[in-house]
Design an enzyme around this catalytic site. Structure first.
Site, PDB file in Angstrom:
ATOM      1  N   HIS A  15       3.379  11.648  -5.853  1.00  0.00           N
ATOM      2  CA  HIS A  15       1.986  11.533  -6.249  1.00  0.00           C
ATOM      3  C   HIS A  15       1.629  10.078  -6.529  1.00  0.00           C
ATOM      4  O   HIS A  15       2.497   9.246  -6.757  1.00  0.00           O
ATOM      5  CB  HIS A  15       1.678  12.398  -7.475  1.00  0.00           C
ATOM      6  CG  HIS A  15       2.362  11.932  -8.726  1.00  0.00           C
ATOM      7  ND1 HIS A  15       3.611  12.373  -9.090  1.00  0.00           N
ATOM      8  CD2 HIS A  15       1.988  11.058  -9.684  1.00  0.00           C
ATOM      9  CE1 HIS A  15       3.972  11.791 -10.226  1.00  0.00           C
ATOM     10  NE2 HIS A  15       2.992  10.977 -10.610  1.00  0.00           N
ATOM     11  N   GLU A  20      -3.709   3.695   1.896  1.00  0.00           N
ATOM     12  CA  GLU A  20      -3.991   3.827   3.325  1.00  0.00           C
ATOM     13  C   GLU A  20      -4.161   5.299   3.664  1.00  0.00           C
ATOM     14  O   GLU A  20      -3.259   6.103   3.445  1.00  0.00           O
ATOM     15  CB  GLU A  20      -2.836   3.239   4.128  1.00  0.00           C
ATOM     16  CG  GLU A  20      -2.959   3.414   5.629  1.00  0.00           C
ATOM     17  CD  GLU A  20      -1.688   2.980   6.345  1.00  0.00           C
ATOM     18  OE1 GLU A  20      -1.192   3.775   7.159  1.00  0.00           O
ATOM     19  OE2 GLU A  20      -1.179   1.872   6.083  1.00  0.00           O
ATOM     20  N   HIS A  62       0.830  -1.200   0.000  1.00  0.00           N
ATOM     21  CA  HIS A  62       0.000   0.000   0.000  1.00  0.00           C
ATOM     22  C   HIS A  62       0.867   1.254   0.000  1.00  0.00           C
ATOM     23  O   HIS A  62       2.065   1.187   0.246  1.00  0.00           O
ATOM     24  CB  HIS A  62      -0.947   0.011   1.215  1.00  0.00           C
ATOM     25  CG  HIS A  62      -0.256   0.136   2.535  1.00  0.00           C
ATOM     26  ND1 HIS A  62       0.068  -0.943   3.312  1.00  0.00           N
ATOM     27  CD2 HIS A  62       0.177   1.227   3.226  1.00  0.00           C
ATOM     28  CE1 HIS A  62       0.657  -0.536   4.420  1.00  0.00           C
ATOM     29  NE2 HIS A  62       0.750   0.771   4.386  1.00  0.00           N
ATOM     30  N   GLU A 111      -2.240  11.516 -10.380  1.00  0.00           N
ATOM     31  CA  GLU A 111      -2.098  11.538 -11.841  1.00  0.00           C
ATOM     32  C   GLU A 111      -3.111  10.584 -12.457  1.00  0.00           C
ATOM     33  O   GLU A 111      -3.276   9.457 -12.006  1.00  0.00           O
ATOM     34  CB  GLU A 111      -0.685  11.108 -12.235  1.00  0.00           C
ATOM     35  CG  GLU A 111      -0.426  11.111 -13.719  1.00  0.00           C
ATOM     36  CD  GLU A 111       0.999  10.691 -14.058  1.00  0.00           C
ATOM     37  OE1 GLU A 111       1.301  10.597 -15.266  1.00  0.00           O
ATOM     38  OE2 GLU A 111       1.808  10.445 -13.131  1.00  0.00           O
TER      39      GLU A 111
END
Length: 123
Positions: free
Chosen positions: A74, A55, A8, A116
């Site tokens: 990002h 998360e 994650h 993005e």
């Protein structure tokens, strides 16, 4: 050789419900599990396709916005329906940067993180 796989990514948020609503509406991400403590909540979001999760960490006592620095970090998500996604994000008012030459754009979440958006044939 040791092998690692992604589990994650984490971002910290000031208003968990606002962030959950944003990621559900903007990207279709759904909460798949939650860890609740006296001082924090960890909410894990999934796309329903890949095992990778986002998360969201909410800290009970945090009141001031997070310093994102130059915000060069990002997330990136791919969509088969790029034009439809772009229209939806335009309507939501969350597009913060576009690069038509590369065929990508970025949306901004409630805490200022950029995501993005990539079309099906871009990398």
């Amino acid at each position: 050789m040791l092998k690692f796989t992604f589990a994650h990514n984490n971002i910290n948020v000031l208003d968990l419900n606002r962030s959950l609503n944003f990621y559900r509406e903007a990207l279709g991400l759904r909460e798949v599990r939650r860890i609740t403590s006296r001082d924090f909540i960890l909410a894990y979001l999934g796309d329903g396709v890949t095992p990778h999760q986002l998360e969201l960490t909410w800290l009970k006592d945090r009141k001031e916005p997070y310093n994102l620095g130059d915000n060069e970090f990002h997330l990136a998500l791919r969509t088969e329906n790029f034009e439809e996604a772009h229209k939806k994000h335009q309507e939501m008012g969350c597009i913060c940067y576009e690069n038509p030459v590369m065929g990508i754009y970025f949306i901004e979440d409630p805490d200022g993180y950029w995501v993005e958006i990539i079309g099906p044939d871009k990398d």
